[in-house]
Motif scaffolding. Structure first.
Motif, PDB file in Angstrom:
ATOM      1  N   GLU A 286       0.824  -1.206   0.000  1.00 34.64           N
ATOM      2  CA  GLU A 286       0.000   0.000   0.000  1.00 34.64           C
ATOM      3  C   GLU A 286       0.858   1.256   0.000  1.00 34.64           C
ATOM      4  N   ALA A 287       1.976   1.202   0.735  1.00 32.36           N
ATOM      5  CA  ALA A 287       2.872   2.354   0.807  1.00 32.36           C
ATOM      6  C   ALA A 287       3.483   2.650  -0.565  1.00 32.36           C
ATOM      7  N   ALA A 288       3.907   1.589  -1.275  1.00 29.13           N
ATOM      8  CA  ALA A 288       4.502   1.774  -2.602  1.00 29.13           C
ATOM      9  C   ALA A 288       3.471   2.318  -3.583  1.00 29.13           C
ATOM     10  N   ASP A 289       2.226   1.841  -3.475  1.00 28.52           N
ATOM     11  CA  ASP A 289       1.172   2.313  -4.363  1.00 28.52           C
ATOM     12  C   ASP A 289       0.867   3.789  -4.111  1.00 28.52           C
ATOM     13  N   ALA A 290       0.838   4.186  -2.830  1.00 26.99           N
ATOM     14  CA  ALA A 290       0.582   5.590  -2.498  1.00 26.99           C
ATOM     15  C   ALA A 290       1.691   6.485  -3.019  1.00 26.99           C
ATOM     16  N   GLU A 291       2.935   6.029  -2.919  1.00 27.08           N
ATOM     17  CA  GLU A 291       4.076   6.811  -3.404  1.00 27.08           C
ATOM     18  C   GLU A 291       4.022   6.956  -4.923  1.00 27.08           C
ATOM     19  N   LEU A 292       3.622   5.875  -5.585  1.00 27.07           N
ATOM     20  CA  LEU A 292       3.513   5.914  -7.046  1.00 27.07           C
ATOM     21  C   LEU A 292       2.415   6.874  -7.483  1.00 27.07           C
ATOM     22  N   GLN A 293       1.288   6.839  -6.800  1.00 26.79           N
ATOM     23  CA  GLN A 293       0.196   7.736  -7.141  1.00 26.79           C
ATOM     24  C   GLN A 293       0.577   9.203  -6.906  1.00 26.79           C
ATOM     25  N   GLU A 294       1.345   9.453  -5.849  1.00 26.76           N
ATOM     26  CA  GLU A 294       1.783  10.819  -5.567  1.00 26.76           C
ATOM     27  C   GLU A 294       2.708  11.329  -6.676  1.00 26.76           C
ATOM     28  N   ALA A 295       3.639  10.484  -7.130  1.00 22.85           N
ATOM     29  CA  ALA A 295       4.539  10.886  -8.220  1.00 22.85           C
ATOM     30  C   ALA A 295       3.754  11.124  -9.504  1.00 22.85           C
ATOM     31  N   THR A 296       2.749  10.286  -9.762  1.00 17.98           N
ATOM     32  CA  THR A 296       1.906  10.451 -10.944  1.00 17.98           C
ATOM     33  C   THR A 296       1.154  11.777 -10.902  1.00 17.98           C
ATOM     34  N   ALA A 297       0.607  12.106  -9.725  1.00 19.61           N
ATOM     35  CA  ALA A 297      -0.123  13.364  -9.573  1.00 19.61           C
ATOM     36  C   ALA A 297       0.797  14.557  -9.791  1.00 19.61           C
ATOM     37  N   ARG A 298       2.050  14.483  -9.294  1.00 22.74           N
ATOM     38  CA  ARG A 298       3.009  15.583  -9.488  1.00 22.74           C
ATOM     39  C   ARG A 298       3.330  15.767 -10.967  1.00 22.74           C
ATOM     40  N   ALA A 299       3.503  14.677 -11.679  1.00 27.53           N
ATOM     41  CA  ALA A 299       3.823  14.763 -13.105  1.00 27.53           C
ATOM     42  C   ALA A 299       2.673  15.393 -13.881  1.00 27.53           C
ATOM     43  N   ARG A 300       1.442  14.948 -13.575  1.00 30.85           N
ATOM     44  CA  ARG A 300       0.277  15.495 -14.270  1.00 30.85           C
ATOM     45  C   ARG A 300       0.086  16.974 -13.968  1.00 30.85           C
ATOM     46  N   ALA A 301       0.225  17.324 -12.690  1.00 34.24           N
ATOM     47  CA  ALA A 301       0.058  18.730 -12.313  1.00 34.24           C
ATOM     48  C   ALA A 301       1.124  19.587 -12.984  1.00 34.24           C
ATOM     49  N   GLY A 302       2.358  19.052 -13.070  1.00 30.34           N
ATOM     50  CA  GLY A 302       3.425  19.789 -13.735  1.00 30.34           C
ATOM     51  C   GLY A 302       3.160  19.988 -15.211  1.00 30.34           C
ATOM     52  N   ASP A 303       2.597  18.967 -15.863  1.00 27.85           N
ATOM     53  CA  ASP A 303       2.256  19.100 -17.285  1.00 27.85           C
ATOM     54  C   ASP A 303       1.217  20.205 -17.487  1.00 27.85           C
ATOM     55  N   ALA A 304       0.237  20.258 -16.610  1.00 26.12           N
ATOM     56  CA  ALA A 304      -0.797  21.287 -16.727  1.00 26.12           C
ATOM     57  C   ALA A 304      -0.219  22.678 -16.496  1.00 26.12           C
ATOM     58  N   ALA A 305       0.649  22.812 -15.485  1.00 22.83           N
ATOM     59  CA  ALA A 305       1.254  24.111 -15.198  1.00 22.83           C
ATOM     60  C   ALA A 305       2.177  24.549 -16.331  1.00 22.83           C
ATOM     61  N   THR A 306       2.880  23.595 -16.931  1.00 21.47           N
ATOM     62  CA  THR A 306       3.741  23.909 -18.071  1.00 21.47           C
ATOM     63  C   THR A 306       2.910  24.464 -19.225  1.00 21.47           C
ATOM     64  N   GLN A 307       1.818  23.780 -19.539  1.00 17.04           N
ATOM     65  CA  GLN A 307       0.961  24.253 -20.628  1.00 17.04           C
ATOM     66  C   GLN A 307       0.353  25.613 -20.315  1.00 17.04           C
ATOM     67  N   ALA A 308       0.031  25.855 -19.048  1.00 19.03           N
ATOM     68  CA  ALA A 308      -0.512  27.156 -18.666  1.00 19.03           C
ATOM     69  C   ALA A 308       0.499  28.266 -18.958  1.00 19.03           C
ATOM     70  N   CYS A 309       1.744  28.049 -18.584  1.00 23.11           N
ATOM     71  CA  CYS A 309       2.796  29.034 -18.858  1.00 23.11           C
ATOM     72  C   CYS A 309       2.972  29.242 -20.354  1.00 23.11           C
TER      73      CYS A 309
END
Length: 316
Positions: free
Chosen positions: A104-127
């Motif tokens: 469960e810990a590994a899955d939570a860490e993976l989901q957190e990294a995925t969310a950071r990547a997606r949020a970064g892609d959106a912020a990049t496109q916004a800029c």
């Protein structure tokens, strides 16, 4: 299904809009709303308009180009920084997926990294949306064209992509080595800095429109020098044509830099090389000499067996 595939599967259905950016942000797992694409475009236009209005008819007007390019460049720099952060999150995702143990810990860490990547892609496109809207307003207001000083630039619906010549050359060579499709045909252009009159713009646009008819999926390559080549870049932006910049590196090559840039253009293996060695404005014809780097480029094109088409004045 891998752990990464599991972690990025959405359970919610998102209503599609007419904006790829709005669709991207709507799919994010964030309770906070994102600005709409239309609002970001308006922000870029408003920032540039406000800057130009404030400095107009003041002593700062002498520095208009520096200030305008700095404003656009700030959002370009921000987009690059955020994109690198998103890339690091993707590296973490790949590492976690490779070593996933099902916990469960590994899955939570993976989901957190995925969310950071997606949020970064959106912020990049916004800029990028703010940057390109500001750049478009800059061109409309001043007639000047902004190009990224270094690195490649991904395009939005407002602009086409811009590539560095070195990166494009590496891609072409890699494709050739793997017997792959070389991609869109490159049309290279070198023109005189003094060829910036309205009649020059007309002949340059005529030549580029002809090239686009011959090669509809063409890519325009130039060094980005002032005058004729800035006009060609403006044409590419208006037509949504991808741009490759082979900039002259004066720090590394000194006075030979414009000629070394020609070598980079030739290395792109263009389908056609266009040159405009001096202004076609007859009022200027008496006191101008041909532009050496454009002459040199035409000569190199013929030496390499490439098609060379010189741009000349319309018949009298």
């Amino acid at each position: 299904m891998t752990a990464m595939q599991t972690s990025i599967t959405h359970t919610a259905f998102v209503q599609k809009s007419d904006s790829a950016f709005d669709d991207l942000t709507a799919a994010l797992d964030d309770q906070r709303a994102h600005p709409a694409e239309e609002a970001l475009v308006q922000l870029g236009r408003a920032l540039m308009t406000e800057l130009l209005d404030v400095i107009a008819d003041t002593a700062l007007e002498d520095y208009q180009t520096t200030l305008g390019e700095a404003l656009i460049g700030a959002f370009h720099s921000a987009a690059g920084r955020i994109e690198r952060e998103a890339d690091r999150a993707r590296d973490t995702m790949r590492s976690l997926d490779r070593d996933f143990d099902g916990s469960e810990a590994a899955d939570a860490e993976l989901q957190e990294a995925t969310a950071r990547a997606r949020a970064g892609d959106a912020a990049t496109q916004a800029c990028e949306l703010v940057r390109d809207a500001a750049a478009q307003t800059w061109t409309v207001s001043t007639g000047e064209v902004w190009t990224a000083w270094r690195g490649s630039r991904r395009g939005t619906h407002l602009t086409a992509a811009q590539l560095e010549a070195k990166q494009a050359i590496r891609t072409i060579r890699a494709r050739r080595a793997s017997d792959g499709d070389p991609g869109g045909p490159v049309i290279a252009f070198r023109g005189a800095p003094t060829a910036d009159a309205a009649v020059d713009a007309g002949r340059i646009f005529d030549a580029l429109n002809w090239a686009k008819q011959e090669w509809p999926d063409m890519v325009l390559a130039t060094t980005g020098a002032k005058g004729a080549e800035k006009l060609a870049i403006k044409w590419a932006q208006q037509k949504g044509v991808k741009l490759i910049l082979a900039r002259a590196d004066f720090d590394a090559h000194g006075k030979a830099a414009p000629f070394r840039a020609n070598d980079d253009l030739i290395a792109l293996e263009p389908s056609c090389c266009l040159t405009l060695v001096h202004s076609v404005d007859r009022d200027r014809s008496g006191d101008q000499r041909p532009f050496g780097p454009a002459l040199n480029f035409g000569q190199k094109a013929m030496e390499h067996g490439l098609r060379h088409v010189p741009i000349r004045a319309r018949p009298a």
